[in-house]
Design an enzyme around this catalytic site. Structure first.
Site, PDB file in Angstrom:
ATOM      1  N   ASN A   1      22.829   4.382 -27.915  1.00  0.00           N
ATOM      2  CA  ASN A   1      22.824   3.071 -27.272  1.00  0.00           C
ATOM      3  C   ASN A   1      24.026   2.817 -26.378  1.00  0.00           C
ATOM      4  OD1 ASN A   1      23.756   3.216 -30.055  1.00  0.00           O
ATOM      5  ND2 ASN A   1      24.396   1.102 -29.824  1.00  0.00           N
TER       6      ASN A   1
ATOM      7  N   GLY B   1      11.399  -4.338 -31.004  1.00  0.00           N
ATOM      8  CA  GLY B   1      10.662  -4.979 -29.920  1.00  0.00           C
ATOM      9  C   GLY B   1      11.513  -5.416 -28.742  1.00  0.00           C
TER      10      GLY B   1
ATOM     11  N   CYS C   1      26.856  -5.301 -30.329  1.00  0.00           N
ATOM     12  CA  CYS C   1      27.450  -5.602 -31.638  1.00  0.00           C
ATOM     13  C   CYS C   1      28.964  -5.477 -31.573  1.00  0.00           C
ATOM     14  CB  CYS C   1      26.945  -4.637 -32.705  1.00  0.00           C
ATOM     15  SG  CYS C   1      25.207  -4.321 -32.592  1.00  0.00           S
TER      16      CYS C   1
HETATM   17  N1  PLP Z   1      19.474   1.074 -33.289  1.00  0.00           N
HETATM   18  C1  PLP Z   1      19.927   1.151 -32.033  1.00  0.00           C
HETATM   19  C2  PLP Z   1      20.180   2.480 -31.421  1.00  0.00           C
HETATM   20  C3  PLP Z   1      20.167  -0.021 -31.311  1.00  0.00           C
HETATM   21  O1  PLP Z   1      20.645   0.063 -30.069  1.00  0.00           O
HETATM   22  C4  PLP Z   1      19.926  -1.266 -31.934  1.00  0.00           C
HETATM   23  C5  PLP Z   1      20.199  -2.537 -31.227  1.00  0.00           C
HETATM   24  O2  PLP Z   1      21.114  -2.661 -30.456  1.00  0.00           O
HETATM   25  C6  PLP Z   1      19.433  -1.281 -33.245  1.00  0.00           C
HETATM   26  C7  PLP Z   1      19.225  -0.094 -33.889  1.00  0.00           C
HETATM   27  C8  PLP Z   1      19.163  -2.578 -33.954  1.00  0.00           C
HETATM   28  O3  PLP Z   1      17.970  -3.150 -33.515  1.00  0.00           O
HETATM   29  P1  PLP Z   1      17.735  -4.730 -33.727  1.00  0.00           P
HETATM   30  O4  PLP Z   1      18.603  -5.413 -32.733  1.00  0.00           O
HETATM   31  O5  PLP Z   1      16.270  -4.901 -33.431  1.00  0.00           O
HETATM   32  O6  PLP Z   1      18.059  -5.047 -35.127  1.00  0.00           O
END
Ligand code: PLP
Length: 380
Positions: free
Chosen positions: A149, A198, A323
């Site tokens: 990400n 989603g 985050c």
């Molecule tokens: N995994 C990855 C690689 C992500 O980039 C994210 C969100 O930024 C998540 C998990 C978490 O997803 P959610 O925001 O739907 O909880």
């Protein structure tokens, strides 16, 4: 304004909103209710499950709807590891999303697990030989994300899952960022579990799904009324499931052409940014990367200040994961890639969805140059 923070979240697509609408109004029922209102909601949920299954190349019974990517990752890691009698050992990488890393940490702290964190190279790739060396007779689960990400590196998941299977170890992959850009056929990827969310795809926040291969035992994480075949209790988010299914269907059509065009636009953007800001460097793998992500470090330049200068010029981007944004800590991903802490703090990530054109991207590169020069005090 141009929004280049799609890895954080994306807007809900109009078609998705329209598909959800009936399940928020006339067909609002609880799918467990034995009357006509409940039954029409149950049909909507079943159709959504079938569509997500088609997207992932699996059976509908192998799809569990969740409240998003975080819950899907928690369920995969804790659910598979705790149900697997092989032992108490996990294998993952240092660049996973916190949803995976913190789930692993939970198992280590509270359930007596040990974890091996397989290092990655400067390009963010997991070395298959190092991965193989980390596997043990008591390994209960290996979890490696499909696409990162922050830096966008795409892992050789089919090769890694094949290695895990040679040792009889189940393999999970977090495909949250890959969704919408890469095909997610679980048979081609060879994975036993796969997480999607989603809101990276044009559906709302708060809905996701976990694929778990039929024969893999799974311990639920959320207990209650036994919905989702006992795997995830709680009244189902029917409109959310319909939204995810609709967004998945839209993203699957014309995927290859869209991804190829986006990758070309991304490469032109990267070259233009590097020309505009000579001290900058691209993070992640040069070619095995998402078509919609380009992240840079600007050594000696304050990354947060660059973001502000960019926003003044109508470009919305991010320092890394949403985050971590605003936190004092340098990105755990860039540190794992071997960047020194002061360089890791200079990161700026640009991420976009398929609706962003090559022309729009090309127009951003000069703004990056201006922003960097402004922060460096050299002009702008
Ligand atoms: N995994 C990855 C690689 C992500 O980039 C994210 C969100 O930024 C998540 C998990 C978490 O997803 P959610 O925001 O739907 O909880």
């Amino acid at each position: 304004m141009i929004y280049l923070d799609a890895a954080a979240t994306s807007p809900v697509r109009r078609e998705v909103l329209e598909a959800m609408w009936p399940y928020l109004t006339g067909d609002f029922g609880n799918p467990s209710s034995h009357h006509a209102v409940g039954e029409s909601a149950a049909r909507g949920l079943a159709d959504a499950r079938a569509a997500v299954a088609e997207w992932l190349g699996c059976r509908p019974s192998e799809v569990t709807f969740t409240s998003g990517g975080t819950e899907a990752d928690n369920l995969a890691v804790k659910g598979i590891a705790l149900a697997n009698p092989r032992g108490r050992h996990l294998v993952t990488t240092p660049i996973e999303h916190e949803a995976v890393l913190e789930s692993v940490d939970h198992l280590v702290r509270l359930h007596g697990f040990e974890a091996t964190i397989v290092p990655v190279g400067r390009d963010g790739l997991v070395d298959p030989a190092a991965f193989a060396a980390a596997l043990r007779p008591d390994t209960t689960l290996a979890s490696v994300m499909l696409a990162n990400n922050e830096v966008g590196t795409v892992q050789p998941i089919a090769a890694l899952s094949a290695i895990a299977h040679e040792h009889g170890i189940p393999f999970h992959s977090d495909a949250v960022q890959a969704a919408g850009w890469l095909p997610l056929d679980v048979r081609t990827l060879g994975v036993d579990a796969l997480s999607v969310s989603g809101h990276k795809l044009g559906a709302p926040k708060g809905v996701g799904a976990l694929y778990v291969k039929g024969r893999i035992p799974l311990e639920p994480v959320i207990h209650g009324g036994g919905q989702e075949r006992g795997r995830r209790s709680g009244t189902e988010n029917v409109a959310g499931a319909v939204a995810l299914a609709t967004a998945a269907r839209l993203s699957a059509s014309g995927l290859e052409e869209r991804a190829t065009a986006a990758a070309a636009a991304r490469d032109a953007f990267v070259a233009a940014v590097l020309a505009e800001a000579p001290g900058a460097s691209l993070t992640g793998h040069p070619t095995s990367r998402l078509p919609g992500t380009a992240s840079f470090v600007f050594p000696g330049i304050n990354g947060e200040a660059v973001l502000l200068e960019l926003e003044r010029r109508g470009v919305v981007s991010s320092s890394g994961s949403a985050c971590a944004a605003g936190s004092e800590d340098a990105s755990h991903v860039l540190l794992a890639l071997g960047y020194p802490e002061d360089v890791a703090r200079t990161a700026v990530r640009f991420s976009w969805g398929p609706e962003v054109t090559a022309e729009q991207l090309a127009a951003v590169a000069p703004a990056v140059g201006e922003a960097v020069r402004a922060v460096a005090g050299l002009g702008g």
